[in-house]
Write a protein that holds these residues in place. Structure first.
Motif, short mmCIF file in Angstrom:
data_model
loop_
_atom_site.label_atom_id
_atom_site.label_comp_id
_atom_site.label_asym_id
_atom_site.label_seq_id
_atom_site.Cartn_x
_atom_site.Cartn_y
_atom_site.Cartn_z
N ALA A 61 0.82 -1.21 0.00
CA ALA A 61 0.00 0.00 0.00
C ALA A 61 0.85 1.26 0.00
CB ALA A 61 -0.93 0.00 1.21
N SER A 62 1.96 1.26 0.74
CA SER A 62 2.82 2.45 0.78
C SER A 62 3.40 2.74 -0.59
CB SER A 62 3.94 2.28 1.80
OG SER A 62 3.43 2.24 3.11
N ALA A 63 3.88 1.70 -1.27
CA ALA A 63 4.47 1.90 -2.60
C ALA A 63 3.43 2.42 -3.58
CB ALA A 63 5.08 0.59 -3.11
N PHE A 64 2.20 1.88 -3.50
CA PHE A 64 1.19 2.35 -4.43
C PHE A 64 0.76 3.78 -4.13
CE2 PHE A 64 -2.85 2.90 -6.55
CZ PHE A 64 -2.56 2.38 -7.80
N GLY A 65 0.66 4.14 -2.84
CA GLY A 65 0.35 5.52 -2.50
C GLY A 65 1.43 6.47 -2.97
N ASN A 66 2.68 6.05 -2.84
CA ASN A 66 3.82 6.80 -3.37
C ASN A 66 3.64 7.03 -4.86
OD1 ASN A 66 6.41 7.15 -4.69
ND2 ASN A 66 7.48 6.30 -2.93
N LEU A 67 3.35 5.95 -5.58
CA LEU A 67 3.15 6.01 -7.02
C LEU A 67 1.96 6.91 -7.37
CD1 LEU A 67 3.89 4.88 -9.86
CD2 LEU A 67 2.32 2.99 -9.38
N ALA A 68 0.87 6.81 -6.61
CA ALA A 68 -0.33 7.58 -6.90
C ALA A 68 -0.07 9.07 -6.84
CB ALA A 68 -1.45 7.19 -5.93
N VAL A 69 0.67 9.50 -5.82
CA VAL A 69 0.98 10.93 -5.69
C VAL A 69 1.82 11.41 -6.88
CG1 VAL A 69 2.21 12.65 -4.31
CG2 VAL A 69 0.74 10.96 -3.19
N GLN A 70 2.77 10.59 -7.31
CA GLN A 70 3.57 10.96 -8.48
C GLN A 70 2.71 11.11 -9.73
OE1 GLN A 70 7.54 9.15 -9.21
NE2 GLN A 70 6.96 7.73 -7.57
N LEU A 71 1.79 10.17 -9.94
CA LEU A 71 0.97 10.18 -11.15
C LEU A 71 0.09 11.42 -11.23
CD1 LEU A 71 -0.03 6.40 -11.31
CD2 LEU A 71 1.58 7.61 -12.79
N VAL A 72 -0.41 11.86 -10.09
CA VAL A 72 -1.21 13.09 -10.07
C VAL A 72 -0.31 14.30 -10.27
CG1 VAL A 72 -2.70 14.56 -8.66
CG2 VAL A 72 -3.02 12.08 -8.64
N ALA A 73 0.85 14.33 -9.59
CA ALA A 73 1.77 15.45 -9.72
C ALA A 73 2.27 15.61 -11.15
CB ALA A 73 2.94 15.27 -8.77
N ALA A 74 2.45 14.49 -11.84
CA ALA A 74 2.96 14.52 -13.21
C ALA A 74 1.88 14.79 -14.24
CB ALA A 74 3.66 13.20 -13.53
N GLY A 75 0.62 14.87 -13.80
CA GLY A 75 -0.47 15.13 -14.72
C GLY A 75 -1.01 13.91 -15.44
N GLU A 76 -0.60 12.71 -15.00
CA GLU A 76 -1.11 11.50 -15.63
C GLU A 76 -2.57 11.26 -15.27
OE1 GLU A 76 0.60 9.85 -17.75
OE2 GLU A 76 2.73 10.23 -17.34
N PHE A 77 -2.96 11.67 -14.05
CA PHE A 77 -4.33 11.53 -13.57
C PHE A 77 -4.74 12.84 -12.91
CE2 PHE A 77 -2.94 7.20 -13.94
CZ PHE A 77 -4.08 6.46 -14.29
N ALA A 78 -6.04 13.09 -12.88
CA ALA A 78 -6.53 14.33 -12.31
C ALA A 78 -6.60 14.29 -10.79
CB ALA A 78 -7.92 14.65 -12.87
N SER A 79 -6.77 13.11 -10.21
CA SER A 79 -6.93 13.01 -8.76
C SER A 79 -6.46 11.65 -8.27
CB SER A 79 -8.40 13.21 -8.36
OG SER A 79 -9.18 12.12 -8.84
N LEU A 80 -6.25 11.57 -6.96
CA LEU A 80 -5.86 10.29 -6.37
C LEU A 80 -6.97 9.25 -6.54
CD1 LEU A 80 -4.14 11.36 -3.02
CD2 LEU A 80 -3.04 10.42 -5.06
N SER A 81 -8.22 9.67 -6.42
CA SER A 81 -9.32 8.72 -6.58
C SER A 81 -9.31 8.11 -7.99
CB SER A 81 -10.66 9.38 -6.29
OG SER A 81 -10.89 10.48 -7.16
N ASP A 82 -8.92 8.90 -8.98
CA ASP A 82 -8.83 8.37 -10.34
C ASP A 82 -7.72 7.32 -10.44
OD1 ASP A 82 -10.86 10.00 -11.18
OD2 ASP A 82 -9.55 11.52 -12.07
N VAL A 83 -6.61 7.57 -9.73
CA VAL A 83 -5.51 6.60 -9.74
C VAL A 83 -5.95 5.29 -9.12
CG1 VAL A 83 -3.16 6.11 -8.99
CG2 VAL A 83 -3.79 8.44 -9.62
N TYR A 84 -6.61 5.37 -7.96
CA TYR A 84 -7.03 4.14 -7.29
C TYR A 84 -8.10 3.41 -8.10
CZ TYR A 84 -4.24 4.97 -3.14
OH TYR A 84 -3.18 5.13 -2.29
N ALA A 85 -8.95 4.15 -8.79
CA ALA A 85 -9.96 3.51 -9.64
C ALA A 85 -9.32 2.77 -10.79
CB ALA A 85 -10.94 4.56 -10.16
N ALA A 86 -8.19 3.29 -11.28
CA ALA A 86 -7.50 2.65 -12.41
C ALA A 86 -6.62 1.50 -11.96
CB ALA A 86 -6.64 3.69 -13.16
#
Length: 500
Positions: A456-481
Motif C-alpha cells: 500500500a505504501s508503494a502504491f500511495g507513493n506512485l499515486a501521488v507521483q501520477l497526479v503530480a505529473a499530470g497522468e491523472f486528475a486526482s488520487l481517486s482516479d488513480v485508485y480507480a485505475a
C-alpha cells in the motif's frame, strides 16, 4: 491498483516508487497502460533488500544507527533496475518518489549530494528518560496542543533536545535521499509531521517550540506539500542509473503511513491498520483532535495527503516477531522464517485449558529496544497475571493475539475519542498477508476485515507521483485505475474465528 495479467503497452509512462521500511526496502515500477481506452496501472517489484540498524561503534552498549551508505546504495541499485525494467517495456522512467518510516533524521551541512559524514541514529536507541527532560522544558500539554504529537522517546524533538549542541540542516530519511538524487533541500509535510516540531494547524515548523527546546541553531528546510517536484536527478546520479536523461524527482507523501493511507477519507467509517514492523492504527479526520482525552490515549495527529489529518495509535508491530525469530535462529543454529512460524502456529492446537494465548501490551515502551524479546514478552504476560507463553509457537501465537487485541481496542478508542462510528477494518502492509492476524482481528473486533494491499505504501507513493505529473486528475482516479493494489485483497467476515 496494479494488475499483472498482461504487459503494458509500448511507451507506457513509467514511475519508480522507493518504499523504505524499518526491516526491508523495495523499489517498485509502475506503468500506466492506456492501450484499451480506460487506463490501467501495473506495479511490479524490481528490487528488494533487507534493512536494519547497526551499532554506532564497537563499544559495548553502543547506540544504534542506520547504515546510510548501504541504504543509499541499495536505493540507487533499485532505481537502476527500474530504468532497465522500464526500457524493457519500451518506456522511459518519468519520475521517482521516496517514502520511509518517520522520526529518524540527519543533521547535515549545506551543499550538494549526500555528505559522507551523514549519520542517522535509530529511534530504538532513544532513552526513556529523555521524555521527562524535554517535558520539563516544554510541558506535555503545550507540546500536544501545538503539534498533536504525544511525548515519546522516539520523537525527533526529544532526541534533538538530548543531543549535544545540535547544528546543521535537519533532513528526515526520505528528504536525505531526495537530496542525494537531486541535490535539493526540502522538508515534505507528512514526514515532517512525525517530528513533534511541526505546528499541526499551520503545517509549518513551530518556532516557539524549536526555540524553547534550544534547537534554534538547526536549519529547518521549508515545508512543501506531497506531490511537489524536487527537481531532476544530478548528472552523476543519472549516469549511475544509466538513464537516457535526467529523471524528475517528486516529494511524495514521504511518511510511509501517509502513503499507505493515501486513499483514506474523513468520515469513511474505516479503521485502517498499517501493519508492518510498526503497527499504526488510525482514521482520517478533517481536523486535528487535540483533546485531553486524545492525549491520554496517546493518539498522534499526523498530516495525510490533501488537507486531511491522520489520527493514529502508534503500536509495536511484526518487528516483535522478526526480533524473536532472530534470537531463536541465533540460539538454535538455523534460520527461522517468521512467515513459516505464523503458519505453524495457526495449525497448532490450543493449549490444554482451551483458552486464548496470553496477551501483552504491544504499546509498552519496554518492547522498543532489540535483544531478549521472548523473555520480555513472557515477563509482560506474567505482569498481567497470566502464564507466560509456552515455547516458540506459543510465543508466536501470543504476539499475533496481542496485535489483534490492540487493533480491536483501537476501534473503541477512536469511536470514543473522535466520536466516529467504525464499521470496518482495513489492514494494509505486510501484516495483511498474515491470515492468522487478520482472522483474529475480525474475531475480536466483530467487524468485517479487508486485508491488503501488502504494498500500500508503494502504491500511495506512485499515486501521488501520477497526479503530480499530470497522468491523472486526482488520487481517486488513480485508485480507480489500479484495481487491486500491490497484491491480492482478502475479506474476512465479522467475528470470523482463526482457522485451524
Amino acid at each position: 491498483m496494479p494488475t499483472t495479467d498482461r504487459p503494458a503497452a509500448s511507451g507506457a509512462p513509467a514511475y519508480a516508487a522507493v518504499d523504505l521500511g524499518a526491516s526491508s526496502g523495495r523499489v517498485m515500477l509502475g506503468l500506466v497502460d492506456r492501450s484499451e481506452g480506460s487506463p490501467r496501472i501495473r506495479m511490479t517489484e524490481v528490487h528488494r533488500f533487507a534493512n536494519g540498524p547497526r551499532p554506532a561503534s564497537l563499544a559495548a552498549g553502543a547506540t544504534l544507527e542506520w547504515d546510510v551508505e548501504r541504504l543509499s546504495g541499495e536505493t540507487l541499485e533499485g532505481l537502476a533496475a527500474a530504468v532497465r525494467a522500464a526500457e524493457a517495456e519500451g518506456a522511459t522512467l518519468n519520475g521517482i518518489g521516496i517514502d520511509s518510516w518517520g522520526v529518524d533524521y540527519a543533521l547535515v551541512p549545506s551543499g550538494d549530494g549526500l555528505p559522507a559524514v551523514a549519520r542517522v541514529d535509530h529511534h530504538r536507541g532513544a532513552e526513556p528518560s529523555w521524555v521527562g527532560e524535554a517535558a520539563a522544558v516544554v510541558g506535555t500539554e503545550r507540546a500536544y496542543a501545538a503539534t498533536g504529537i504525544p511525548p515519546q522517546s522516539i520523537n525527533t524533538s526529544v532526541r534533538l533536545h538530548a543531543a549535544t549542541e545540535p547544528v546543521g540542516s535537519l533532513l528526515l530519511v526520505p528528504d536525505l535521499l531526495v537530496r542525494l538524487l537531486s541535490g535539493t533541500v526540502g522538508a515534505e509535510l507528512t514526514i515532517a509531521s512525525t517530528t513533534q516540531l511541526l505546528d499541526v494547524r499551520s503545517g509549518e515548523w513551530s518556532r516557539p517550540l524549536i526555540e524553547a527546546w534550544g534547537l534554534d541553531r538547526i536549519d529547518f528546510p521549508a515545508i512543501v506539500a506531497p506531490g511537489t517536484p524536487a527537481g531532476v536527478t544530478l548528472p552523476h546520479i543519472t549516469r549511475r542509473l544509466r538513464a537516457a536523461g535526467p529523471v524528475p524527482v517528486y516529494r511524495v507523501a514521504e511518511h510511509d503511513t501517509a502513503s499507505a493511507m493515501a486513499f483514506a477519507a474523513p468520515g469513511d467509517g474505516q479503521l485502517i491498520v498499517s501493519s508492518g514492523s510498526w503497527s499504526l492504527a488510525g482514521i482520517s479526520v478533517a481536523e486535528p483532535v487535540l483533546t485531553a482525552e486524545a492525549l491520554a490515549a496517546g493518539l498522534t495527529n499526523e498530516r495525510g495527503v490533501g488537507d486531511s489529518t491522520l489520527l493514529l495509535r502508534n503500536l509495536a508491530g511484526l518487528w516483535l516477531l522478526t526480533e524473536c525469530a532472530r534470537q531463536w535462529s541465533s540460539e538454535g543454529g538455523r534460520m527461522l522464517d517468521p512467515v513459516e512460524l505464523v503458519r505453524e502456529a495457526s495449525l497448532a492446537p490450543d493449549d490444554a485449558a482451551g483458552g486464548r494465548p496470553p496477551v501483552f501490551d504491544v504499546g509498552d515502551p519496554r518492547l522498543l529496544a532489540p535483544g531478549g524479546m521472548p523473555e520480555r514478552i513472557a515477563a509482560l504476560c506474567v505482569e498481567r497475571g497470566q502464564s507466560p507463553p509456552e515455547g516458540v509457537l506459543g510465543t508466536v501465537r501470543s504476539i499475533v493475539e496481542s496485535l489483534a487485541t490492540a487493533y480491536a481496542e483501537s476501534v473503541e478508542v477512536f469511536e470514543r475519542v473522535a466520536g466516529t462510528r467504525i464499521r470496518s477494518v482495513r489492514i494494509v502492509g505486510g501484516g495483511s498477508r498474515n491470515e492468522l492476524l487478520c482472522r483474529r482481528t475480525a474475531a475480536l473486533t466483530g467487524l468485517p476485515v479487508v486485508a491488503g494491499p501488502a504494498e500500500a505504501s508503494a502504491f500511495g507513493n506512485l499515486a501521488v507521483q501520477l497526479v503530480a505529473a499530470g497522468e491523472f486528475a486526482s488520487l481517486s482516479d488513480v485508485y480507480a485505475a489500479g484495481g487491486s493494489a500491490g497484491g491480492a485483497i482478502a475479506h474476512y467476515e465479522a467475528g470470523e474465528a482463526a482457522a485451524r
